[in-house]
Design an enzyme around this catalytic site. Structure first.
Site, PDB file in Angstrom:
ATOM      1  N   ARG A 211      41.806  41.216  33.519  1.00  0.00           N
ATOM      2  CA  ARG A 211      41.660  42.252  32.362  1.00  0.00           C
ATOM      3  C   ARG A 211      42.750  42.088  31.471  1.00  0.00           C
ATOM      4  O   ARG A 211      42.823  42.932  30.475  1.00  0.00           O
ATOM      5  CB  ARG A 211      41.504  43.379  33.235  1.00  0.00           C
ATOM      6  CG  ARG A 211      42.276  44.010  34.624  1.00  0.00           C
ATOM      7  CD  ARG A 211      42.305  45.059  35.651  1.00  0.00           C
ATOM      8  NE  ARG A 211      41.554  44.136  36.274  1.00  0.00           N
ATOM      9  CZ  ARG A 211      41.706  44.684  37.229  1.00  0.00           C
ATOM     10  NH1 ARG A 211      41.681  46.349  37.735  1.00  0.00           N
ATOM     11  NH2 ARG A 211      41.058  44.479  38.754  1.00  0.00           N
TER      12      ARG A 211
ATOM     13  N   LYS B 110      45.383  34.567  46.411  1.00  0.00           N
ATOM     14  CA  LYS B 110      44.302  34.505  47.181  1.00  0.00           C
ATOM     15  C   LYS B 110      44.222  33.883  49.081  1.00  0.00           C
ATOM     16  O   LYS B 110      45.314  32.783  49.135  1.00  0.00           O
ATOM     17  CB  LYS B 110      43.562  33.853  46.581  1.00  0.00           C
ATOM     18  CG  LYS B 110      43.197  34.400  45.060  1.00  0.00           C
ATOM     19  CD  LYS B 110      42.147  33.509  44.278  1.00  0.00           C
ATOM     20  CE  LYS B 110      41.949  34.547  43.186  1.00  0.00           C
ATOM     21  NZ  LYS B 110      41.009  35.991  43.581  1.00  0.00           N
TER      22      LYS B 110
END
Length: 504
Positions: free
Chosen positions: A353, A279
């Site tokens: 996910r 990130k």
């Protein structure tokens, strides 16, 4: 923990450190809400006039402190705004009561006892005031050594709810429900606010085991060896870069008279660096909150047990730490999931996910009546719906609508979202069965479509993306604190109640 008591004592006679009353807007006039008649009398009928001179308007979120006059046992009166006064014969909305009570409770941090004289003409209104006060009283001070800082933020010690009849079964049940739901929401908040060096996957699993013993829950923890043996490639792939190995936790509440089973699956990334797809600066500081879905699921199962709901509720917590290292999963790697499907990892920051896919597949093996997963899944959902609203996707339109209506009922902002079939093609992979990324536009919907690939045939499923409201970085408001919010706990508890009643 804040104590809750029901009292039939009058607002003028109960001894407390503060007395909370409601005020509202009636056109351009400030009016005193029902429940505060004795307080208004102590001000010679001029409470509204006094408050107006101090700038009060009765708007939601507004709170005004006034020294109590002679005739009241409490030294302080706190007037909280309820918004527009209802038409004659109508009641104040439960969410307005909940927010007003939360506003007052926040204002009274460090106070021992406050009496709440807000409009509670029915049990559901009493429950809303109790819930708001207990949620507003929340404070997280576990890591503050300075005693003065702790004292300033110390939660309100006792909430006395005036107008609620302690011997009336309906009022008593409403208060007990409010206490259980608020305390379990606050349990989720505590977990979310814990620093990631203390809340590792193993530590989270241990917390579930401790609560399981206390509340009679069945807890099973799969460690890294069991996950490897079972072929949980998604969870293992996400946790591969960390020295803190992943866990899959099953926590189950069962009732002898239950006719339905509700499975809840929570994303539990105890810290998300993004992995190799690191990130950018400014996006890491709050990533301890990436386990908010698992916290909500855990809290909901405990709440169901405390409330004795006639429904089986099984929680699945997919716990991992997503870190970059020499052993971390790389973009381009292919993972073989628990379902047997292969996934090409195009972005290691699309990790939620992957852990959810394994947990969803496992949950489907038990053939529940419905599955709901909860996750801080995508920044795209925040862009779409903002910081206070979570998105709802489902493979059944009626079920999606039902969850949306439940969320609105309990005061949680949500919005139904579609699962457009045309976006599925973007996840086609030349190497594996599916890629973990698709089109950038509509990214929150793409994530939902990915999860749908791992739902068993004939099973009703919904996905809640709580990325926006799970962690609040701004100033506190109503009953919402800064930091972890416990988003979706109240929605899930109500869903469990209505599932038990056969209404969903």
């Amino acid at each position: 923990m804040t104590a809750l008591t029901l009292s039939t004592a009058g607002a003028a006679t109960l001894r407390a450190d503060a007395l909370v009353v409601g005020v509202a807007k009636s056109g351009k006039t400030l009016v005193v809400a029902p429940g505060a008649e004795a307080v208004d009398k102590a001000f010679d009928g001029r409470l509204a006039a006094v408050l107006e001179t101090l700038g009060a308007t009765g708007g939601e979120g507004e709170a005004t402190k006034v020294p109590a006059p002679a005739g009241l046992k409490a030294p302080l009166v706190v007037a909280v705004g309820l918004g527009a006064a209802p038409e004659d014969g109508e009641a104040y909305g439960t969410e307005a009561l909940r927010r007003a009570a939360g506003t007052a409770a926040r204002l009274l941090h460090g106070t021992k006892k406050a009496a709440f004289a807000l409009p509670v003409a029915a049990p559901e209104e009493a429950g809303a005031v109790a819930e708001g006060a207990l949620l507003g009283a929340y404070a997280f001070t576990a890591y503050q050594a300075a005693q003065d800082a702790k004292d300033a933020k110390k939660p309100l010690a006792e909430v006395a709810l005036l107008g609620a009849k302690p011997r009336d079964k309906a009022y008593k049940a409403a208060a007990e429900r409010a206490q259980a739901v608020a305390e379990e929401t606050n349990r989720a908040r505590d977990l979310i606010n814990m620093p990631p060096n203390d809340l590792t996957p193993a530590a989270f699993a241990a917390a579930v085991q401790t609560a399981g013993k206390e509340h009679g829950l069945k807890v099973q923890v799969l460690d890294e060896r069991a996950l490897t043996k079972g072929g949980y490639g998604g969870i293992l792939g996400v946790g591969a870069g960390s020295e803190n190995p992943p866990r899959l936790v099953r926590v189950a509440y069962t009732h002898a008279k239950a006719e339905k089973t509700l499975a809840l699956v929570g994303k539990g990334i105890t810290y998300d660096s993004g992995g190799i797809s690191l990130k950018p600066a400014g996006h890491n500081e709050t990533m301890k909150c990436d386990m908010s879905g698992a916290a909500a699921v855990f809290a909901t199962v405990v709440a169901a047990a405390r409330l004795g709901l006639e429904v089986n509720v099984t929680g699945w917590l997919a716990l991992a730490e997503n870190m970059p290292s020499g052993s971390a999963t790389r973009p381009g790697d292919v993972l073989r999931m628990y379902s047997g499907k292969t996934v090409e990892v195009l972005n290691t920051d699309a990790e939620g996910r992957l852990v959810l896919a394994d947990a969803l597949t496992k949950a489907c093996e038990e053939h529940p009546d419905a599955i709901v997963d909860v996750a801080t899944l995508t920044g795209a959902m925040v862009l779409a719906l903002g910081n206070r609203t979570f998105g709802i996707m489902a493979n059944d339109d009626d079920y999606r609508t039902a969850i949306h209506e439940i969320a609105e009922e309990v005061g949680e902002q949500s919005w139904p979202m579609p699962l457009p079939a045309d976006l599925r093609k973007g996840m086609d992979s030349p190497t594996a069965d599916i890629a973990n990324m698709g089109e950038r536009m509509g990214g929150g919907l793409v994530a939902g479509l990915f999860l749908q690939e791992f739902i068993g045939e004939g099973i009703t499923w919904a996905h809640l993306d709580i990325a926006g409201p799970a962690f609040h970085e701004g100033a506190p408001y109503g009953y919402t604190p800064k930091g972890g919010t416990g988003s979706s706990v109240r929605t899930l508890v109500r869903l469990a109640e209505l599932t038990a009643a056969g209404e969903v």
